[in-house]
Design an enzyme around this catalytic site. Structure first.
Site, PDB file in Angstrom:
ATOM      1  N   ASP A 105      -1.436  -0.082   6.454  1.00 52.00           N
ATOM      2  CA  ASP A 105      -1.611   0.507   7.774  1.00 52.00           C
ATOM      3  C   ASP A 105      -3.014   1.038   8.009  1.00 52.00           C
ATOM      4  OD1 ASP A 105      -1.581   2.688   6.098  1.00 52.00           O
ATOM      5  OD2 ASP A 105      -0.321   3.925   7.405  1.00 52.00           O
ATOM      6  N   ASP A 113       0.868  -1.178   0.000  1.00 51.46           N
ATOM      7  CA  ASP A 113       0.000   0.000   0.000  1.00 51.46           C
ATOM      8  C   ASP A 113       0.906   1.229   0.000  1.00 51.46           C
ATOM      9  OD1 ASP A 113      -2.468   1.492   0.342  1.00 51.46           O
ATOM     10  OD2 ASP A 113      -1.689   1.933   2.335  1.00 51.46           O
ATOM     11  N   THR A 131       0.386   4.633   0.782  1.00 47.92           N
ATOM     12  CA  THR A 131       0.343   5.531   1.935  1.00 47.92           C
ATOM     13  C   THR A 131       0.725   4.785   3.201  1.00 47.92           C
ATOM     14  OG1 THR A 131      -1.433   6.757   0.856  1.00 47.92           O
ATOM     15  CG2 THR A 131      -1.092   7.149   3.203  1.00 47.92           C
TER      16      THR A 131
END
Length: 821
Positions: A577, A321, A323
């Site tokens: 996250d 991912d 970000t």
């Protein structure tokens, strides 16, 4: 939806009061201190023991009460009865090995438990009207618990307040769509918030909670469910089957056919059975994993499930991912641009060409009010809050929290004059219609790696399902992302190791590709918009194999992409996250979460990087490869011994001759050619890429090596029986056969120790020196009953071992040729 007072109260908890707002007491102040104390006294506490490792008692029990410890223990007692003591040395070796295993796993437990405290979820509760973050175990019945995006529901409860609260219950029910919660509706432990916020009261705590037992089991540090350990278990099962008939055959042949005394027959039977047991293999596997956990713990890497170390070493595709993984969590506003109504182009804020200072100030006030409307802003909105703080003149009457599925958030605002407007803030390519002429200019910004949000005025009410339809674009907020400095080196490491990296993000595909390009990711020049991906798994897998960067991916698509890659035989790791990563993290072979990520991601991930450093992943891969590669090496040593022990037992039974060895001989040989070397080899650095089919690969080498070693020892034994006669002949025969067995087994060790380093050469030479000391030291000769008689037979034993060494070299090279890595 909640009123503005509740939202502002949430802001105070989230990080301070926005300028000019009035914070009111929460509508539900929660329990008083006296009520909490009463519930604690009555045992109404969330006392489910959430731990990352087995208890001390479980560790001791698991290491002591094993199948083979029981077998060896019985054989040890038998030897103590019939004597002498030196034939029972194998019993003391098992005690030492078990002690080492317990100590090492207790070290790993201490490390993990300390790290688990750092990464533990700490829900926010209201008590006496004050918010406080407490450990999960501190929650009591009737506590009022606040929820925000990414929070995990830690106990069962009933909703008190909602602010666009959407909860994902898929981990419990399998239902993929988030559930919008209203006051009075139940929430279940184990679910998590995907959008909005609110509060609920705890109705069931501890073991009464719906997912308590599931959560406890899922969070335990385990030693099972890995190819390595399941392969070893299968090997041990086969060995157990062979032991019983072999033992019966040996004891009957020695007692009935050869007519040996009972004590001598028992000693020879025990000597034939004990080396069949690869007793140190399970121990060394556990020790290698435990030491790996300790090493990773020093780097603030929490391994919530032990096989995760092994699993990540087998990964050939890692989905990242963007970000929080490739970029840091924070962002900065680099520009605010108005969308000109005349030209439709993009013009810098403050240039005076298309708007006045009053219009500039108006847009900034809107952004400030939008930021203040969300009690738990994400990284993008936090950057806007930092750049445009609220001035207190505007009031939020209704809010729509950001959702990864929607790609936008919104709020209805009353300005200082009482005029009400509705605003949306989100992805331009979602809010603008396809083919809009502004998108080309926005793509130019995305191509620079910038993140762009569109501020648009809505004509519909926020609770209208089509609120984003027909919006009036007003301004663009240009955000600059902070790249992780360690990301390029980590991506380069994966590329060198043959692990393909796929960036899967909810952001604009062009922007994601630009960021990935700055980090040097191969294939970043051709980003793919996930909205164009086919829905069928097979077609999606083909597209995923071709591409490296995917943008505008929904949470459900992330999950589907992981499944599509797995359908092609890939071992997939997923890092993330945010709440939008939870489903994919759960379904991936290995889930890796950042320590600063949401509680939900940390709960489902097998590995948590507590220091949020993406650079820790190569260390985890390296530890896994060390464990797998080294255990494969030492398993070959142990199983070679098992094969030649079975072969020798069959040969002596068929030929009706005494078993050539006593237990003391094989204890000495096992210690020098397997036990001590295996301990060092199991913990040595190893960068070989992990390969599947553990049992098959080990047996390819162990079976021919064991056969050659067993035949060589038996040939020397037959030659010695023909050469020696008279009193003491059996001892001389055994000594010659022991010399051949030692030299041949040492050659197997020398092959397995490759490629050579100075310490590996020193290890092999030290083991040879140890055996030589036994042969030349009188009291050790007597203790082990080893004495080479004459010169003819000892040199013949060496010659047989030399021939066996040549055959071993030929065999290993042929196996390597037929089954290349």
């Amino acid at each position: 939806m909640t009123d503005r007072a509740r939202t502002e109260a949430g802001n105070a908890e989230a990080g301070g009061e926005p300028a000019g707002t009035t914070v009111h007491a929460p509508a539900h102040p929660g329990l008083t201190a006296a009520e909490v104390a009463q519930r604690v006294a009555e045992g109404e506490v969330n006392d489910v023991p959430v731990r990352s490792s087995r208890s001390t008692a479980e560790i001791i029990r698991a290491n002591v009460f094993t199948r083979f410890n029981a077998i060896i223990g019985v054989l040890f007692v038998i030897i103590l009865i019939v004597g002498p003591l030196q034939d029972g040395l194998f019993g003391f070796v098992i005690v030492a090995n078990t002690g080492i295993g317990i100590v090492q796993e207790l070290r790993a437990k201490k490390t993990l438990d300390n790290l688990a405290v750092i990464g533990e979820a700490r829900p926010t509760v209201r008590r006496d009207g004050v918010r406080a973050r407490i450990p999960t175990a501190g929650v009591v019945l009737d506590d009022v618990i606040e929820l925000g995006p990414g929070d995990k529901v830690v106990v069962d409860g009933e909703v008190l307040e909602t602010d666009g609260l959407e909860i994902d219950e898929s981990l419990l029910t399998g239902e993929a769509d988030p559930v919008v919660k209203k006051p009075g509706e139940p929430v279940m432990s184990g679910s998590f918030v995907v959008a909005g916020g609110g509060a609920f009261t705890a109705t069931k705590v501890g073991r009464q909670a719906y997912a308590a037992q599931l959560a406890e089991e899922a969070s335990r540090f385990t030693l099972v469910h890995s190819e390595l350990r399941s392969g070893i278990s299968r090997i041990l099962k086969y060995v157990t089957w062979m032991m019983i008939p072999t033992a019966l055959g040996l004891i009957l042949s020695h007692l009935l056919t050869l007519g040996l005394p009972a004590d001598e027959a028992i000693r020879r039977m025990v000597a034939g059975i004990v080396p069949m047991i690869p007793e140190g293999l399970v121990l060394l596997t556990s020790v290698a994993f435990a030491i790996g956990v300790v090493r990773l713990g020093r780097q603030q890497c929490l391994v919530q499930e032990l096989p995760a170390i092994e699993g990540l070493a087998r990964v050939d595709v890692v989905c990242l991912d963007k970000t929080g993984t490739l970029t840091e969590g924070g962002m900065d506003v680099s520009a605010l641009r108005v969308i000109g109504s005349a030209s439709g182009g993009l013009e810098e804020s403050g240039d005076g060409a298309e708007r006045s200072e009053r219009e500039d100030a108006y847009i900034e006030r809107v952004l400030g009010a939008l930021g203040a409307s969300d009690p738990r802003p994400n990284a993008s909105l936090q950057a806007i809050i930092d750049a445009y703080p609220a001035d207190g003149g505007w009031r939020c009457t209704q809010s729509l929290p950001f959702s990864s599925a929607r790609k936008y958030s919104g709020a209805s605002l009353d300005d200082a004059d009482g005029a009400r407007t509705t605003w949306l803030l989100g992805a331009p390519d979602v809010l603008l219609p396809a083919g809009d002429h502004r998108l080309a200019d926005i793509d130019d910004l995305n191509a620079q790696g910038l993140r762009v949000l569109l501020l648009a005025r809505a004509e519909r009410e926020l609770d209208d399902p089509e609120v984003a339809r027909g919006v009036r674009p007003t301004a663009l907020v240009v955000l600059e992302q902070r790249l992780r400095t360690e990301a390029p080196d980590t991506l380069r490491y994966f590329a060198e190791q043959g692990v393909r990296a796929k960036v899967i993000s909810g952001d604009n595909a062009v922007s994601v590709g630009a960021v990935a390009g700055k980090l040097g990711l191969p294939g970043s020049h051709a980003p793919v918009d996930a909205r164009s991906l086919p829905a069928r798994a097979e077609a999606m897998a083909t597209a995923l194999d071709r591409g490296a960067v995917f943008g505008r991916v929904t949470p459900q698509q992330k999950r589907d992409m992981v499944a599509a890659l797995q359908s092609r035989g890939h071992t997939v790791a997923m890092t993330g996250d945010g709440v939008n990563d939870v489903l994919a993290l759960k379904d991936a072979d290995i889930g890796v979460a950042m320590g600063s990520g949401s509680e939900a991601t940390r709960a489902v991930a097998q590995i948590v990087l507590l220091n949020n450093s993406f650079a820790a992943l190569p260390s985890v891969v390296a530890e896994g490869r060390r464990v797998i590669g080294n255990i494969t090496r030492v398993a070959t040593l142990f199983l070679t011994k098992t094969v030649y022990s079975v072969l020798l037992a069959i040969l002596v039974a068929c030929c009706r001759i005494p078993y050539p060895y006593l237990p003391r001989h094989l204890t000495l040989l096992s210690t020098l050619t397997i036990g001590v070397p295996a301990f060092f080899l199991a913990l040595a650095p190893n960068k070989e890429r992990a390969r599947p089919h553990f049992v098959r690969r080990v047996m390819r080498y162990a079976i021919p090596s064991g056969i050659i070693t067993g035949l060589a020892a038996f040939a020397t034994y037959l030659l010695a029986r023909a050469h020696y006669s008279g009193p003491g002949a059996l001892s001389a025969e055994t000594s010659a056969a022991t010399l051949t067995l030692f030299l041949t087994a040492m050659w197997v060790l020398a092959i397995i120790a490759r490629p050579y380093t100075w310490w590996r050469i020193a290890l092999v030479l030290a083991m040879g020196l140890g055996f030589l000391i036994v042969l030349v030291t009188p009291w050790l000769q007597d203790f082990f009953d080893l004495r080479l008689v004459g010169t003819t037979m000892p040199w013949a034993a060496v010659a047989v071992a030399a021939v066996a060494a040549v055959l071993l070299e030929i065999t290993w090279r042929e196996v390597d040729r037929r089954f290349p890595a």
